[in-house]
Write a protein that holds these residues in place. Structure first.
Motif, PDB file in Angstrom:
ATOM      1  N   LEU A 130       0.835  -1.204   0.000  1.00  0.00           N
ATOM      2  CA  LEU A 130       0.000   0.000   0.000  1.00  0.00           C
ATOM      3  C   LEU A 130       0.868   1.252   0.000  1.00  0.00           C
ATOM      4  CD1 LEU A 130      -2.832  -0.950   2.517  1.00  0.00           C
ATOM      5  CD2 LEU A 130      -2.963  -0.757   0.031  1.00  0.00           C
ATOM      6  N   LEU A 131       1.902   1.236   0.842  1.00  0.00           N
ATOM      7  CA  LEU A 131       2.757   2.408   0.984  1.00  0.00           C
ATOM      8  C   LEU A 131       3.526   2.683  -0.304  1.00  0.00           C
ATOM      9  CD1 LEU A 131       3.544   4.458   3.087  1.00  0.00           C
ATOM     10  CD2 LEU A 131       5.427   3.002   3.755  1.00  0.00           C
ATOM     11  N   THR A 132       4.002   1.615  -0.960  1.00  0.00           N
ATOM     12  CA  THR A 132       4.740   1.799  -2.208  1.00  0.00           C
ATOM     13  C   THR A 132       3.837   2.424  -3.263  1.00  0.00           C
ATOM     14  OG1 THR A 132       6.092  -0.096  -1.638  1.00  0.00           O
ATOM     15  CG2 THR A 132       6.149   0.610  -3.918  1.00  0.00           C
ATOM     16  N   ALA A 137       2.441   7.262  -6.245  1.00  0.00           N
ATOM     17  CA  ALA A 137       1.481   8.282  -6.664  1.00  0.00           C
ATOM     18  C   ALA A 137       1.991   9.676  -6.323  1.00  0.00           C
ATOM     19  CB  ALA A 137       0.135   8.029  -5.992  1.00  0.00           C
ATOM     20  N   VAL A 138       2.530   9.837  -5.088  1.00  0.00           N
ATOM     21  CA  VAL A 138       2.934  11.172  -4.646  1.00  0.00           C
ATOM     22  C   VAL A 138       4.198  11.634  -5.375  1.00  0.00           C
ATOM     23  CG1 VAL A 138       3.745  12.526  -2.693  1.00  0.00           C
ATOM     24  CG2 VAL A 138       1.870  10.926  -2.384  1.00  0.00           C
ATOM     25  N   PHE A 139       5.238  10.795  -5.375  1.00  0.00           N
ATOM     26  CA  PHE A 139       6.523  11.256  -5.908  1.00  0.00           C
ATOM     27  C   PHE A 139       6.593  11.139  -7.429  1.00  0.00           C
ATOM     28  CE2 PHE A 139       7.773  10.913  -1.518  1.00  0.00           C
ATOM     29  CZ  PHE A 139       8.702  11.903  -1.378  1.00  0.00           C
ATOM     30  N   TYR A 140       6.104  10.016  -7.989  1.00  0.00           N
ATOM     31  CA  TYR A 140       6.274   9.786  -9.427  1.00  0.00           C
ATOM     32  C   TYR A 140       5.183  10.491 -10.210  1.00  0.00           C
ATOM     33  CZ  TYR A 140       7.376   7.255 -13.708  1.00  0.00           C
ATOM     34  OH  TYR A 140       7.738   6.925 -14.978  1.00  0.00           O
ATOM     35  N   SER A 141       3.923  10.298  -9.819  1.00  0.00           N
ATOM     36  CA  SER A 141       2.826  10.851 -10.613  1.00  0.00           C
ATOM     37  C   SER A 141       2.638  12.338 -10.338  1.00  0.00           C
ATOM     38  CB  SER A 141       1.529  10.100 -10.311  1.00  0.00           C
ATOM     39  OG  SER A 141       1.739   8.720 -10.468  1.00  0.00           O
ATOM     40  N   LEU A 142       2.686  12.714  -9.047  1.00  0.00           N
ATOM     41  CA  LEU A 142       2.349  14.098  -8.703  1.00  0.00           C
ATOM     42  C   LEU A 142       3.564  15.015  -8.844  1.00  0.00           C
ATOM     43  CD1 LEU A 142      -0.374  15.206  -7.648  1.00  0.00           C
ATOM     44  CD2 LEU A 142       0.644  15.253  -5.374  1.00  0.00           C
TER      45      LEU A 142
ATOM     46  N   PRO B  45      11.718  17.767   0.977  1.00  0.00           N
ATOM     47  CA  PRO B  45      11.751  17.262  -0.405  1.00  0.00           C
ATOM     48  C   PRO B  45      10.532  17.700  -1.209  1.00  0.00           C
ATOM     49  CG  PRO B  45      12.352  15.533   1.114  1.00  0.00           C
ATOM     50  CD  PRO B  45      11.931  16.700   1.939  1.00  0.00           C
ATOM     51  N   PHE B  46       9.375  17.822  -0.562  1.00  0.00           N
ATOM     52  CA  PHE B  46       8.183  18.266  -1.282  1.00  0.00           C
ATOM     53  C   PHE B  46       8.304  19.743  -1.650  1.00  0.00           C
ATOM     54  CE2 PHE B  46       6.892  14.679   1.241  1.00  0.00           C
ATOM     55  CZ  PHE B  46       6.211  13.917   0.318  1.00  0.00           C
ATOM     56  N   THR B  47       8.818  20.548  -0.708  1.00  0.00           N
ATOM     57  CA  THR B  47       8.913  21.980  -0.986  1.00  0.00           C
ATOM     58  C   THR B  47       9.881  22.258  -2.125  1.00  0.00           C
ATOM     59  OG1 THR B  47      10.722  22.328   0.562  1.00  0.00           O
ATOM     60  CG2 THR B  47       8.512  22.538   1.438  1.00  0.00           C
ATOM     61  N   TYR B  48      10.803  21.326  -2.345  1.00  0.00           N
ATOM     62  CA  TYR B  48      11.783  21.481  -3.418  1.00  0.00           C
ATOM     63  C   TYR B  48      11.083  21.609  -4.768  1.00  0.00           C
ATOM     64  CZ  TYR B  48      16.240  20.570  -5.757  1.00  0.00           C
ATOM     65  OH  TYR B  48      17.373  20.668  -6.504  1.00  0.00           O
ATOM     66  N   GLY B 401      12.320  10.670  -0.209  1.00  0.00           N
ATOM     67  CA  GLY B 401      12.444  12.133  -0.216  1.00  0.00           C
ATOM     68  C   GLY B 401      13.872  12.570  -0.451  1.00  0.00           C
ATOM     69  N   ALA B 402      14.815  11.910   0.207  1.00  0.00           N
ATOM     70  CA  ALA B 402      16.228  12.260   0.013  1.00  0.00           C
ATOM     71  C   ALA B 402      16.659  11.931  -1.412  1.00  0.00           C
ATOM     72  CB  ALA B 402      17.091  11.497   1.016  1.00  0.00           C
ATOM     73  N   TRP B 403      16.242  10.774  -1.895  1.00  0.00           N
ATOM     74  CA  TRP B 403      16.634  10.352  -3.245  1.00  0.00           C
ATOM     75  C   TRP B 403      16.110  11.341  -4.286  1.00  0.00           C
ATOM     76  CZ3 TRP B 403      15.103   8.913  -8.083  1.00  0.00           C
ATOM     77  CH2 TRP B 403      16.046   8.194  -8.836  1.00  0.00           C
ATOM     78  N   ALA B 404      14.893  11.855  -4.053  1.00  0.00           N
ATOM     79  CA  ALA B 404      14.281  12.782  -5.011  1.00  0.00           C
ATOM     80  C   ALA B 404      15.123  14.041  -5.190  1.00  0.00           C
ATOM     81  CB  ALA B 404      12.875  13.155  -4.543  1.00  0.00           C
ATOM     82  N   ILE B 405      15.899  14.417  -4.179  1.00  0.00           N
ATOM     83  CA  ILE B 405      16.664  15.650  -4.247  1.00  0.00           C
ATOM     84  C   ILE B 405      17.886  15.496  -5.150  1.00  0.00           C
ATOM     85  CG2 ILE B 405      18.013  17.307  -2.899  1.00  0.00           C
ATOM     86  CD1 ILE B 405      14.986  17.396  -2.508  1.00  0.00           C
ATOM     87  N   THR B 406      18.645  14.417  -4.959  1.00  0.00           N
ATOM     88  CA  THR B 406      19.876  14.274  -5.746  1.00  0.00           C
ATOM     89  C   THR B 406      19.669  13.378  -6.958  1.00  0.00           C
ATOM     90  OG1 THR B 406      20.583  12.346  -4.499  1.00  0.00           O
ATOM     91  CG2 THR B 406      21.286  14.479  -3.676  1.00  0.00           C
ATOM     92  N   GLY B 407      18.647  12.541  -6.943  1.00  0.00           N
ATOM     93  CA  GLY B 407      18.432  11.624  -8.049  1.00  0.00           C
ATOM     94  C   GLY B 407      19.514  10.560  -8.131  1.00  0.00           C
TER      95      GLY B 407
END
Lengths: 157, 502
Positions: A130-132, A137-142, B45-48, B401-407
């Protein structure tokens, strides 16, 4: 309690002093600024000298206060084991994220973490799936973060 | 300014994000062990990926509500949700056991909203005046200000002076990783190109504040949840809280003002403000013997002081670019990532960001009231969410979140390394706040030192040539003497449990 903190002071003192010495040795090899006494090595050296002084002071307090050897309680040892397992989970996540892809790596990591925190395996697996999906959805889609697909690249969307 | 404030209050994005962050901050703050700093670290990470105005609003709304919500588990379980609530936790818990949990929490909610609004008002009056004066500062003054900021962080931290210093030096060391500012020499990168830009800031704070917290939580013994039953209906609790606040209205004004000023000191945050105002309240009270045994007066003081301090902490951040506490340190990092340099010029160059900040404070303190009432009404449900479900969620959001910053997986390694460092430091009694200020201010100190040295051609005395530089430098040296005296003649710790970050 006081013997415990004394032993910790001794340990952390020695560690800090050692770290400071290593950094200092490295910082002295940095090139100096042309015509000036200060260069890239100045600030790391200040921090390193500071760490060595703090380390020495802590070592002294640690040695002074040390009296009885403390034996770790069994519950303590189990706690350390759980901490080590959680660290291994993070390490595994870092190693597997790119080759395996975001989805399998995340499911593995969350399942493992939830089990370490005491959730039964099946429920941990359910939570992980569920979490994945949620994080996808949040990081990839949004937010359009290019999460790695790894082995799932053929079916990536 | 008014048009900017209207813009904030009518901007649908900001309204939406502030509303969401109000709920988020309340939730994280209400979870024992999850601190306000950690809430912000996970949010960054979201605010980024947001507009800087929205990003700042999100950070403000999250801290404001998280600091209040820390009172909820404090009252119900005697476990302060954030260290800023620790000062009056005994009073709040005693009252909860007498069945007065709701009215007590509403008192601290309304006190917090009042303190927060007072804090931002004082900030809005004080900051532009200071900026007008700070605009003449050159690299010499900025150098001293940054050093002063580091010194204040040491002075205000609780715990042993040696450990505060050690924490600061660890932070400075982390700050020195990467290409150096003077000649571009790569330091401690071990040939790894990803470290040339330095240790990535957001993964670093996620490691220090989120992973270290998870490690501590997994190592902690599992406690049983026992909560006092709630007997008050919401309406009656609200009426009783309103009467209490009216009775202690002068305490509220006093602690809000004082809390803002304490928050404005670099390095001193909401937890110190709450401790100081609680102590002053006790000294001024007609019933000092009741403090610690369920006296509501101290809750009014501490509850408004810690939220006022959040606004105050932005003063040095905005005016000098020097963070007042760990949250504003993170916020400065976010502004820098967005290409904005906090400092006196921000008031003339991008007034919209400053006014957005004021607006976001006002908005989130107002929105906190209904959201806080909901949280108080549902508190026993919220606190029943088991740790073994919550913590894996926090872990995945930290890592992704950390990964999203540096990729790149470098972010995971930074989280892992600094998580271990943060855990070991806190476990051995080293405060984290000096380290985080060292990471943020280290670069500023070094850059201004090198620039000044090049201007003065290596003459160290140039640091005392300009009148303001000399004043600030003198003040800094004076504080160092004070620190030395304190290190040689240590006082007994007067504020236990306050070494942790809020």
């Amino acid at each position: 309690m006081s013997t415990m903190s004394a032993r910790n002071d001794l340990m952390s003192g020695l560690m800090l002093a050692g770290l400071g010495a290593l950094v200092f040795a490295r910082a002295t090899t940095f090139p100096a600024l042309a015509g000036m006494a200060y260069g890239p090595g100045l600030f790391p050296s200040i921090a390193a000298i500071g760490l060595m002084i703090c380390g020495a002071l802590l070592t002294i307090t640690g040695v002074r206060k040390r009296s009885v050897r403390v034996t770790r309680k069994p519950s303590d040892r189990r706690a350390s084991g759980r901490i080590a397992l959680l660290l291994l989970t993070v390490l595994g996540y870092g190693l597997l994220l790119e080759p395996l892809g975001f989805h399998p790596a995340s499911i593995l990591a969350v399942t493992s973490a939830a089990c370490i925190f005491g959730l039964p395996l099946l429920r941990a697996l359910l939570l992980a799936v569920l979490l994945t999906v949620l994080v996808h959805a949040v990081f990839y889609s949004l937010m359009h973060v290019p999460l790695p697909w790894g082995v799932l690249t053929p079916i990536a969307w | 300014m008014m048009t900017d404030l209207v813009w904030v209050f009518t901007n649908p994005w900001i309204l939406l994000v502030v509303a969401a962050c109000t709920f988020y901050g309340t939730f994280i703050g209400a979870m024992p062990g999850l601190t306000a700093t950690m809430a912000v670290a996970l949010l960054v990470p979201f605010t980024y990926f947001m507009d800087p105005m929205v990003a700042i609003s999100a950070i403000v709304a999250t801290t404001t509500t998280a600091i209040f919500a820390g009172d909820i588990p404090g009252a119900l379980m005697r476990m302060p949700g954030t260290p800023a609530s620790a000062a009056y936790v005994d009073d709040a818990h005693q009252r909860a056991r007498q069945g007065k949990a709701r009215s007590t929490l509403i008192v601290s909610l309304l006190g917090a909203a009042f303190g927060g609004l007072a804090g931002v008002t004082i900030l809005a009056i004080m900051a532009p005046q200071l900026a007008r004066f700070a605009i003449r500062f050159s690299s010499f003054e900025t150098f001293w200000l940054a050093v002063l900021g580091l010194t204040c962080a040491l002075l205000t931290s609780n715990g042993s002076v040696v450990k505060c210093f050690a924490s600061l030096f660890i932070g400075l060391l982390i700050a020195s990783i990467g290409i150096d500012v003077a000649v571009g020499y790569p330091r401690f990168t071990f040939g790894n190109y990803e470290l040339f830009d330095g240790v990535s800031f957001i993964p670093a704070i996620i490691g220090l504040f989120a992973l270290s917290e998870l490690l501590r939580s997994v190592g902690a013994p599992k406690g049983e949840l026992t909560m006092p039953s709630i007997r008050e209906p919401m309406g009656a609790a609200l009426a009783s809280a309103a009467r209490t606040l009216w009775r202690f209205r002068l305490n509220m004004v006093r602690s809000s003002t004082l809390g803002t000023l304490i928050g404005a000191l670099p390095g001193a945050g909401a937890d110190i403000a709450a401790w100081v105002c609680y102590a002053i309240s006790r000294r001024c009270s007609s019933t000092p013997e009741a403090y610690g045994h369920g006296e509501i007066e101290g809750i009014v003081d501490g509850g408004s002081a810690n939220n006022a301090a959040i606004g105050g902490a932005w003063t040095p951040a905005l005016v000098f670019g020097i963070p007042g506490d760990s949250v504003t340190a993170i916020a400065i990092g976010v502004l820098l990532l967005n290409g904005m340099t906090p400092g006196p010029h921000i008031f003339t160059d991008s007034p919209l960001i400053v006014h957005t900040l004021y607006g976001a404070f006002a908005l989130s303190n107002l929105m906190m009231i209904p959201v806080g009432l909901i949280a108080i009404a549902l508190s026993s449900l919220v606190l029943r969410i088991p740790r073994r479900v919550l913590m894996p969620v926090v872990l995945l959001f930290s890592l992704v979140g950390a990964w999203a910053i540096t990729g790149s997986t470098m972010a995971i390694w930074i989280v892992l390394a600094l998580g271990i460092v943060g855990y070991l430091m806190e476990d051995n009694g080293f405060p984290l706040a000096p380290a985080i200020l060292g990471i943020v201010l280290g670069g500023i100190v070094e850059q201004n030192f090198m620039t000044s040295m090049m201007k003065a051609q290596g003459n160290l005395l140039a640091f005392f040539d300009r009148p303001w530089a000399a004043t600030l430098g003198g003040l800094t040296l004076l504080l160092w003497v004070l620190l030395l005296v304190r290190a040689i003649y240590p006082r007994p710790p007067s504020t236990p449990n306050a070494t942790r970050d809020h």
